[in-house]
Design an enzyme around this catalytic site. Structure first.
Site, mmCIF file in Angstrom:
data_model
loop_
_atom_site.group_PDB
_atom_site.id
_atom_site.type_symbol
_atom_site.label_atom_id
_atom_site.label_comp_id
_atom_site.label_asym_id
_atom_site.label_seq_id
_atom_site.Cartn_x
_atom_site.Cartn_y
_atom_site.Cartn_z
ATOM 1 N N HIS A 161 0.809 -1.220 0.000
ATOM 2 C CA HIS A 161 0.000 0.000 0.000
ATOM 3 C C HIS A 161 0.843 1.271 0.000
ATOM 4 C CE1 HIS A 161 -3.583 2.159 -0.476
ATOM 5 N NE2 HIS A 161 -3.115 3.007 0.412
ATOM 6 N N TYR A 165 1.648 5.187 -2.584
ATOM 7 C CA TYR A 165 1.923 6.596 -2.247
ATOM 8 C C TYR A 165 3.333 6.990 -2.684
ATOM 9 C CZ TYR A 165 -2.558 6.220 -0.192
ATOM 10 O OH TYR A 165 -3.900 6.007 -0.061
ATOM 11 N N HIS A 183 -9.614 0.526 -11.015
ATOM 12 C CA HIS A 183 -9.167 1.522 -10.019
ATOM 13 C C HIS A 183 -7.686 1.854 -10.220
ATOM 14 C CE1 HIS A 183 -8.206 3.351 -6.160
ATOM 15 N NE2 HIS A 183 -7.383 2.350 -5.873
ATOM 16 N N PHE A 184 -6.857 0.815 -10.357
ATOM 17 C CA PHE A 184 -5.437 1.191 -10.412
ATOM 18 C C PHE A 184 -5.006 1.656 -11.794
ATOM 19 C CE2 PHE A 184 -4.773 -3.598 -10.336
ATOM 20 C CZ PHE A 184 -4.113 -3.743 -11.543
ATOM 21 N N HIS A 185 -5.847 1.397 -12.807
ATOM 22 C CA HIS A 185 -5.503 2.018 -14.091
ATOM 23 C C HIS A 185 -5.860 3.508 -14.086
ATOM 24 C CE1 HIS A 185 -4.646 -2.021 -15.595
ATOM 25 N NE2 HIS A 185 -3.875 -1.376 -16.455
ATOM 26 N N ARG A 191 -10.803 -10.433 -11.846
ATOM 27 C CA ARG A 191 -9.525 -9.965 -12.371
ATOM 28 C C ARG A 191 -8.584 -11.155 -12.472
ATOM 29 N NH1 ARG A 191 -6.295 -6.922 -7.381
ATOM 30 N NH2 ARG A 191 -4.691 -6.855 -8.963
ATOM 31 N N ARG A 192 -7.412 -10.928 -13.054
ATOM 32 C CA ARG A 192 -6.347 -11.931 -13.185
ATOM 33 C C ARG A 192 -6.833 -13.219 -13.846
ATOM 34 N NH1 ARG A 192 -6.012 -11.292 -7.392
ATOM 35 N NH2 ARG A 192 -4.527 -9.698 -6.764
HETATM 36 FE FE1 HAS Z 1 -5.914 2.100 -4.231
HETATM 37 C C1 HAS Z 1 -6.247 -1.328 -4.543
HETATM 38 C C2 HAS Z 1 -7.917 2.062 -1.479
HETATM 39 C C3 HAS Z 1 -5.428 5.499 -3.805
HETATM 40 C C4 HAS Z 1 -3.300 2.004 -6.468
HETATM 41 N N1 HAS Z 1 -4.965 0.625 -5.300
HETATM 42 C C5 HAS Z 1 -5.266 -0.717 -5.307
HETATM 43 C C6 HAS Z 1 -4.376 -1.408 -6.192
HETATM 44 C C7 HAS Z 1 -3.514 -0.459 -6.698
HETATM 45 C C8 HAS Z 1 -3.909 0.810 -6.145
HETATM 46 C C9 HAS Z 1 -2.346 -0.704 -7.632
HETATM 47 O O1 HAS Z 1 -9.042 -0.022 0.449
HETATM 48 C C10 HAS Z 1 -4.438 -2.896 -6.543
HETATM 49 C C11 HAS Z 1 -3.427 -3.721 -5.844
HETATM 50 C C12 HAS Z 1 -3.590 -5.156 -6.288
HETATM 51 O O2 HAS Z 1 -2.984 -5.530 -7.303
HETATM 52 O O3 HAS Z 1 -4.348 -5.892 -5.645
HETATM 53 N N2 HAS Z 1 -6.591 3.521 -2.924
HETATM 54 C C13 HAS Z 1 -7.419 3.288 -1.886
HETATM 55 C C14 HAS Z 1 -7.706 4.542 -1.213
HETATM 56 C C15 HAS Z 1 -7.016 5.524 -1.880
HETATM 57 C C16 HAS Z 1 -6.296 4.858 -2.941
HETATM 58 C C17 HAS Z 1 -8.594 4.762 -0.020
HETATM 59 N N3 HAS Z 1 -4.635 3.488 -5.004
HETATM 60 C C18 HAS Z 1 -4.592 4.820 -4.684
HETATM 61 C C19 HAS Z 1 -3.547 5.457 -5.419
HETATM 62 C C20 HAS Z 1 -2.941 4.472 -6.166
HETATM 63 C C21 HAS Z 1 -3.638 3.240 -5.886
HETATM 64 C C22 HAS Z 1 -3.194 6.924 -5.324
HETATM 65 C C23 HAS Z 1 -1.793 4.535 -7.100
HETATM 66 C C24 HAS Z 1 -1.115 5.609 -7.384
HETATM 67 N N4 HAS Z 1 -6.913 0.655 -3.240
HETATM 68 C C25 HAS Z 1 -7.644 0.845 -2.104
HETATM 69 C C26 HAS Z 1 -8.129 -0.468 -1.616
HETATM 70 C C27 HAS Z 1 -7.641 -1.434 -2.480
HETATM 71 C C28 HAS Z 1 -6.886 -0.707 -3.489
HETATM 72 C C29 HAS Z 1 -8.945 -0.741 -0.438
HETATM 73 C C30 HAS Z 1 -7.835 -2.950 -2.390
HETATM 74 C C31 HAS Z 1 -8.955 -3.394 -3.231
HETATM 75 C C32 HAS Z 1 -9.093 -4.903 -3.220
HETATM 76 O O4 HAS Z 1 -10.096 -5.379 -2.709
HETATM 77 O O5 HAS Z 1 -8.208 -5.610 -3.722
HETATM 78 C C33 HAS Z 1 -6.972 7.003 -1.513
HETATM 79 O O6 HAS Z 1 -5.642 7.404 -1.297
HETATM 80 C C34 HAS Z 1 -7.621 7.872 -2.525
HETATM 81 C C35 HAS Z 1 -7.746 9.312 -2.032
HETATM 82 C C36 HAS Z 1 -7.956 10.269 -3.170
HETATM 83 C C37 HAS Z 1 -8.870 11.248 -3.214
HETATM 84 C C38 HAS Z 1 -8.967 12.110 -4.446
HETATM 85 C C39 HAS Z 1 -8.454 13.529 -4.220
HETATM 86 C C40 HAS Z 1 -8.462 14.273 -5.512
HETATM 87 C C41 HAS Z 1 -7.469 15.081 -5.947
HETATM 88 C C42 HAS Z 1 -7.598 15.721 -7.310
HETATM 89 C C43 HAS Z 1 -8.078 17.130 -7.225
HETATM 90 C C44 HAS Z 1 -8.387 17.664 -8.582
HETATM 91 C C45 HAS Z 1 -8.177 18.935 -8.990
HETATM 92 C C46 HAS Z 1 -8.519 19.346 -10.367
HETATM 93 C C47 HAS Z 1 -7.625 19.979 -8.102
HETATM 94 C C48 HAS Z 1 -9.799 11.507 -2.112
HETATM 95 C C49 HAS Z 1 -6.257 15.377 -5.149
HETATM 96 C C50 HAS Z 1 -9.938 19.764 -10.359
HETATM 97 C C51 HAS Z 1 -10.278 20.733 -11.413
HETATM 98 C C52 HAS Z 1 -11.512 20.913 -11.869
HETATM 99 C C53 HAS Z 1 -11.738 21.920 -12.901
HETATM 100 C C54 HAS Z 1 -12.677 20.111 -11.409
#
Ligand code: HAS
Length: 557
Positions: free
Chosen positions: A228, A232, A379-381, A444-445
């Site tokens: 995990h 980050y 999700h991860f793509h 998946r997989r």
């Molecule tokens: Fe995830 C599975 C939970 C973030 C990558 N994640 C994965 C896997 C990968 C991955 C590779 O809780 C699969 C692993 C595998 O092979 O099994 N993930 C989260 C949570 C977050 C999260 C809570 N993941 C990421 C990030 C990744 C990533 C970042 C890669 C870089 N993830 C999970 C969970 C799994 C999981 C479970 C397991 C699932 C399972 O069952 O297998 C959080 O960090 C996300 C927080 C993000 C936000 C968004 C904030 C938005 C921002 C953009 C602002 C936009 C602007 C522009 C300013 C709350 C900062 C706006 C402009 C306008 C004009 C509108």
């Protein structure tokens, strides 16, 4: 303390440029090879082609995951961090730091070559998570050791340059880039302890046959202790671009230096003790410990929400300073035609649904719905393969010409915008279908199958075809990115005015000064250790005291 406009334009040190470019070359070569594997596997899964019998679906799936998720990212990140550290902390790397950078690079490259040979020789078809009891050739695990140890040495180099800077600038707050580079590498060093333990003490002895069985529960727990924070480690350098470079590119200032640093401190604290949210559906871990780690998972969402806030604030303040009116008038003032902004911005935009998907994953009941389905792949793509990748591409468009003293020509800029749009279209089809069909239960997989023409599986097929179409479009994006990278290296030389700059923003005048306590690394590491011990000691102790019977190796390919 931030670099001035003159610093941004100052020529990059020639020796350091070689180190940075060497990292980027391996990164983009891995992207290209991983992309070939990716398009093939998409076409197979969509039932559109069959691979020759000597090549297995899971073999190319392993190549795709390892090369893109692990190698492309790690090499790019280390190259980028070294570039920024050289730029903002002294204008050149210390001799010893440069040597550490090269030593790390050589080890990681040897590991990458060895690991790739093992995968291509069909000796390591274990996917990028290398879950036991699937057993690879021991040299695959040894290759991983090379990559991890190399990255540690590179990390020590970054720490050394930072320490030197602080020693020679007593009483000053460090440059934001240096601070963030240290935070990112700290997360990496502490996270990789988990993977190092499982590889050294479990996988290597077991794969050599020195021990008969492996404790799967422990290996998976150690993997996710690392897995995990790994995400980050990918995200934090993208945030560095957003916090530090984007304000300069759009003609604005960093909203708040302290807030940016605080968000990175929160990543240090909360990104590691959360691995169980990948194991929510696994037996052998008491629910209360899963619950605690889910609470901590929701804590690690906070620095991302802070980042979203800071980005909106930067955009709005900059727009208003340029005379924008109304609630969203600032949107019009953003430099949409500049790839250095456009690609990372599209990454930000995509991160809104991508992050929401992560929050869904982290919720226990909803995880039961999506776990091990294509939703997670979707999700991860979106997260790593779009938010992070597009930001890294956006960085490459100025970093490569900058370190070489060359120009980002209007033609290259246009090609960059086209490449970004291609990526977004491809990902819309691919990740959109993955999310949707995942909700319908498609696992998946798995390779192509209709499960004996079961109606559910037949219903999934059009989505798999859409995934293949998206994957093909993305492959065009990969090729274009690779060609763009070569073209950037061959771009015309620039002078003081025309050479690409390293965009380092200055903090807004109205921002509060950065408190010195933010750099008390000992305190942050101390709190982190307490959190890790709290989240892991009892459940991990339980796995040791009441071990599962263990498994002999399986080679299913
Ligand atoms: Fe995830 C599975 C939970 C973030 C990558 N994640 C994965 C896997 C990968 C991955 C590779 O809780 C699969 C692993 C595998 O092979 O099994 N993930 C989260 C949570 C977050 C999260 C809570 N993941 C990421 C990030 C990744 C990533 C970042 C890669 C870089 N993830 C999970 C969970 C799994 C999981 C479970 C397991 C699932 C399972 O069952 O297998 C959080 O960090 C996300 C927080 C993000 C936000 C968004 C904030 C938005 C921002 C953009 C602002 C936009 C602007 C522009 C300013 C709350 C900062 C706006 C402009 C306008 C004009 C509108």
């Amino acid at each position: 303390m931030q670099a001035s406009a003159a610093d941004n334009k100052r020529p990059f040190d020639g020796k350091d440029a070689k180190l940075v470019l060497a990292h980027l070359l391996v990164a983009f070569t891995a992207l290209l090879l991983g992309g070939v594997a990716g398009v093939l596997q998409g076409l197979v899964r969509g039932g559109m082609i069959e691979l020759p019998s000597e090549i297995g679906y899971y073999q190319i799936l392993t190549a795709h995951g390892v090369l893109m998720a692990l190698i492309f990212t790690t090499f790019f990140i280390i190259g980028f961090l070294y570039a920024g550290v050289s730029k903002t902390m002294g204008g050149k790397l210390l001799g010893v730091v440069s040597r550490m950078g090269w030593a790390g690079y050589v080890l990681m490259t040897v590991g990458t070559i060895l690991g790739t040979i093992m995968i291509l020789a069909n000796e390591a078809t274990v996917l990028y998570t290398f879950y036991a009891p699937l057993k690879a050739n021991p040299f695959f695990y040894i290759a991983l050791v090379f990559v991890v140890v190399g990255s540690w040495i590179s990390g020590y180099g970054i720490f050394a340059q930072y320490r030197y800077w602080r020693r020679t600038h007593k009483g000053s707050v460090s440059p934001l880039f240096g601070f963030m580079a240290v935070a990112t590498m700290l997360v990496w060093q502490i996270a990789t302890i988990g993977v190092a333990i499982t590889v050294l003490f479990q996988f290597i002895p077991w794969s050599f046959g020195w021990v008969e069985k492996i404790n799967i529960m422990i290996s998976r727990t150690l993997f996710w202790y690392f897995g995990h924070p790994l995400v980050y480690f990918w995200l934090m350098p993208a945030y560095m671009c957003w916090y530090i470079c984007i304000p300069k590119i759009i003609g604005g200032k960093i909203f708040s230096d302290s807030m940016a640093r605080l968000s990175f401190v929160l990543f240090i604290l909360f990104s590691i003790p959360v691995g169980f949210h990948h194991q929510l559906m696994e037996p052998g871990i008491a629910p209360v410990w899963k619950y605690i780690q889910v609470v901590l998972t929701f804590m690690v969402v906070i620095p991302s929400l802070m980042t979203a806030f800071a980005m909106f604030a930067t955009f709005e303040q900059t727009g208003r300073a340029k005379g924008a009116r109304g609630l969203f008038g600032w949107l019009k003032t953003l430099p949409w035609g500049d790839v250095r902004f456009f690609a990372p911005f599209m990454g930000m935009l995509v991160f809104i649904p991508a992050g929401a998907g992560g929050i869904i994953n982290a919720s226990n009941q909803m995880n039961a719905m999506v776990h091990n389905t294509l939703w997670v792949t979707g999700h991860f793509h979106l997260t790593v393969a779009t938010t992070v990748a597009l930001t890294f591409f956006g960085v490459a468009y100025w970093l490569i010409p900058h370190v070489l003293g060359k120009q980002l020509t209007p033609r290259m800029n246009r090609l960059g915008i086209i490449q970004t749009i291609i990526w977004l279209i491809g990902m819309f089809f691919m990740s959109g279908s993955m999310h949707t069909v995942g909700l319908f239960g498609s696992p998946r997989r798995t390779a192509y199958t209709t499960y004996g023409d079961h109606p559910d599986a037949v219903f999934w097929m059009p989505y798999h075809v859409a995934m293949a179409i998206g994957g093909t479009i993305l492959f065009i994006g990969v090729i274009l990115m690779f060609c763009n990278m070569i073209a950037l290296m061959r771009a015309p030389k620039g002078d003081e005015k025309t050479a690409a700059e390293f965009p380092i923003g200055e903090t807004a005048d109205a921002a509060e000064p950065t408190p010195k306590w933010i750099e008390r690394w000992g305190v942050w590491v101390g709190v982190l250790v307490v959190l890790i011990l709290f989240a892991y000691t009892v459940p991990f102790g339980d796995m040791l005291v009441n071990p599962a019977p263990g498994s002999k190796p399986w080679v299913t390919w």
